[in-house]
Design a protein around this motif. Sequence first.
Motif, PDB file in Angstrom:
ATOM      1  N   TYR A   1     -18.902 -11.052   7.790  1.00 47.48           N
ATOM      2  CA  TYR A   1     -19.820 -10.901   8.915  1.00 47.48           C
ATOM      3  C   TYR A   1     -21.277 -10.906   8.440  1.00 47.48           C
ATOM      4  O   TYR A   1     -21.545 -10.963   7.242  1.00 47.48           O
ATOM      5  N   ALA A   2     -22.186 -10.853   9.412  1.00 47.74           N
ATOM      6  CA  ALA A   2     -23.620 -10.800   9.129  1.00 47.74           C
ATOM      7  C   ALA A   2     -24.019 -11.989   8.251  1.00 47.74           C
ATOM      8  O   ALA A   2     -23.741 -13.134   8.604  1.00 47.74           O
ATOM      9  N   ARG A   3     -24.599 -11.728   7.065  1.00 48.42           N
ATOM     10  CA  ARG A   3     -25.008 -12.829   6.185  1.00 48.42           C
ATOM     11  C   ARG A   3     -23.876 -13.314   5.282  1.00 48.42           C
ATOM     12  O   ARG A   3     -24.082 -14.210   4.463  1.00 48.42           O
ATOM     13  N   GLY A   4     -22.688 -12.761   5.464  1.00 48.90           N
ATOM     14  CA  GLY A   4     -21.565 -13.131   4.620  1.00 48.90           C
ATOM     15  C   GLY A   4     -21.272 -14.626   4.581  1.00 48.90           C
ATOM     16  O   GLY A   4     -21.062 -15.188   3.504  1.00 48.90           O
ATOM     17  N   PRO A   5     -21.249 -15.307   5.736  1.00 50.08           N
ATOM     18  CA  PRO A   5     -20.947 -16.755   5.727  1.00 50.08           C
ATOM     19  C   PRO A   5     -22.149 -17.638   5.392  1.00 50.08           C
ATOM     20  O   PRO A   5     -22.096 -18.850   5.592  1.00 50.08           O
ATOM     21  N   GLU A   6     -23.233 -17.060   4.891  1.00 50.31           N
ATOM     22  CA  GLU A   6     -24.462 -17.817   4.685  1.00 50.31           C
ATOM     23  C   GLU A   6     -24.287 -19.017   3.760  1.00 50.31           C
ATOM     24  O   GLU A   6     -24.947 -20.050   3.928  1.00 50.31           O
ATOM     25  N   GLU A   7     -23.385 -18.914   2.800  1.00 50.55           N
ATOM     26  CA  GLU A   7     -23.198 -20.024   1.861  1.00 50.55           C
ATOM     27  C   GLU A   7     -22.618 -21.263   2.535  1.00 50.55           C
ATOM     28  O   GLU A   7     -22.636 -22.348   1.956  1.00 50.55           O
ATOM     29  N   LEU A   8     -22.115 -21.116   3.757  1.00 54.33           N
ATOM     30  CA  LEU A   8     -21.621 -22.278   4.492  1.00 54.33           C
ATOM     31  C   LEU A   8     -22.766 -23.129   5.030  1.00 54.33           C
ATOM     32  O   LEU A   8     -22.550 -24.263   5.473  1.00 54.33           O
ATOM     33  N   ILE A   9     -23.977 -22.594   5.019  1.00 52.72           N
ATOM     34  CA  ILE A   9     -25.132 -23.296   5.583  1.00 52.72           C
ATOM     35  C   ILE A   9     -25.827 -24.071   4.473  1.00 52.72           C
ATOM     36  O   ILE A   9     -26.669 -23.546   3.734  1.00 52.72           O
ATOM     37  N   GLY A  10     -25.467 -25.328   4.324  1.00 48.00           N
ATOM     38  CA  GLY A  10     -25.982 -26.135   3.234  1.00 48.00           C
ATOM     39  C   GLY A  10     -27.493 -26.274   3.240  1.00 48.00           C
ATOM     40  O   GLY A  10     -28.125 -26.352   2.174  1.00 48.00           O
ATOM     41  N   THR A  11     -28.109 -26.296   4.431  1.00 47.42           N
ATOM     42  CA  THR A  11     -29.564 -26.427   4.496  1.00 47.42           C
ATOM     43  C   THR A  11     -30.256 -25.280   3.773  1.00 47.42           C
ATOM     44  O   THR A  11     -31.262 -25.487   3.080  1.00 47.42           O
ATOM     45  N   LEU A  12     -29.727 -24.071   3.912  1.00 38.10           N
ATOM     46  CA  LEU A  12     -30.322 -22.930   3.211  1.00 38.10           C
ATOM     47  C   LEU A  12     -30.197 -23.091   1.705  1.00 38.10           C
ATOM     48  O   LEU A  12     -31.124 -22.751   0.955  1.00 38.10           O
ATOM     49  N   MET A  13     -29.055 -23.586   1.262  1.00 34.06           N
ATOM     50  CA  MET A  13     -28.854 -23.773  -0.170  1.00 34.06           C
ATOM     51  C   MET A  13     -29.826 -24.818  -0.726  1.00 34.06           C
ATOM     52  O   MET A  13     -30.323 -24.689  -1.852  1.00 34.06           O
ATOM     53  N   ILE A  14     -30.118 -25.842   0.091  1.00 31.76           N
ATOM     54  CA  ILE A  14     -31.088 -26.858  -0.320  1.00 31.76           C
ATOM     55  C   ILE A  14     -32.493 -26.265  -0.346  1.00 31.76           C
ATOM     56  O   ILE A  14     -33.258 -26.464  -1.292  1.00 31.76           O
TER      57      ILE A  14
END
Length: 242
Positions: free
Chosen positions: A195-208
């Motif tokens: 939950y919360a920021r846990g799934p953040e790694e699924l957002i490729g734009t952030l990783m870029i």
Amino acid sequence: MQNEVVSREQWIEARRALLLKEKEATKLRDSINAERLALPWVKVDKDYVFDTPEGKKSLADLFDGRSQLLIYHFMLGPDWDAGCPGCSFLSDHVDGALPHLNHHDVTWVAVSRAPLDKIAAYKSRMGWKFPWVSSFGSDFNFDYHVSFSPEDLAKDKVFYNFTPMQPADANDELPGLSAFYRNDKGEVFHTYSSYARGPEELIGTLMILDRAPKGRNEDSTMNFVRRHDEYEEVPKAPSCCH
């Protein structure tokens, strides 16, 4: 502020020092992934029914013949006019991954409490293809702690991200990701939730963006994010060459 400007040799030295920490982070991620896979499971005995474009379906039906199911708890409540911008940001990254996930025995489904017609309208607006179903009238969202009734929000605490939190810090809908496994007998098990920021790694734009000179360039978590059809056109910087 502009970063310190140094010689190439000094930059290489600083970059090598950072590389050591990046390698540590990679090893830690591998270790965490292994622990995630080793988590105990919970058998799902409750019957959940979802509204889908093909009619009513059970949780087991959502696997679509595969053994693994990832459900994204998309914030779109029954009375909401549009989906959450953050959930929409994450969901922009899903369609391209679907062939790879499906080939690897994984089904991805978004679930919201909004009625199916509202989901269909927003999905069409965003141009998405991934499966998205409604849990309207079901306990599913409440049981997985991503939806909260007025009675829940009137209490001293609500339970989210495995922690009691102040209702003032909660919405009636919050995001999350849950994983399930279905065995050959048709039994379904809950294996993981985040939950919360846990799934953040699924957002490729952030990783870029994390690799760009200004990083995420945000004042608070993802405060720059808009639905992809709501960004104003940003004029390009003038060219230095003619």
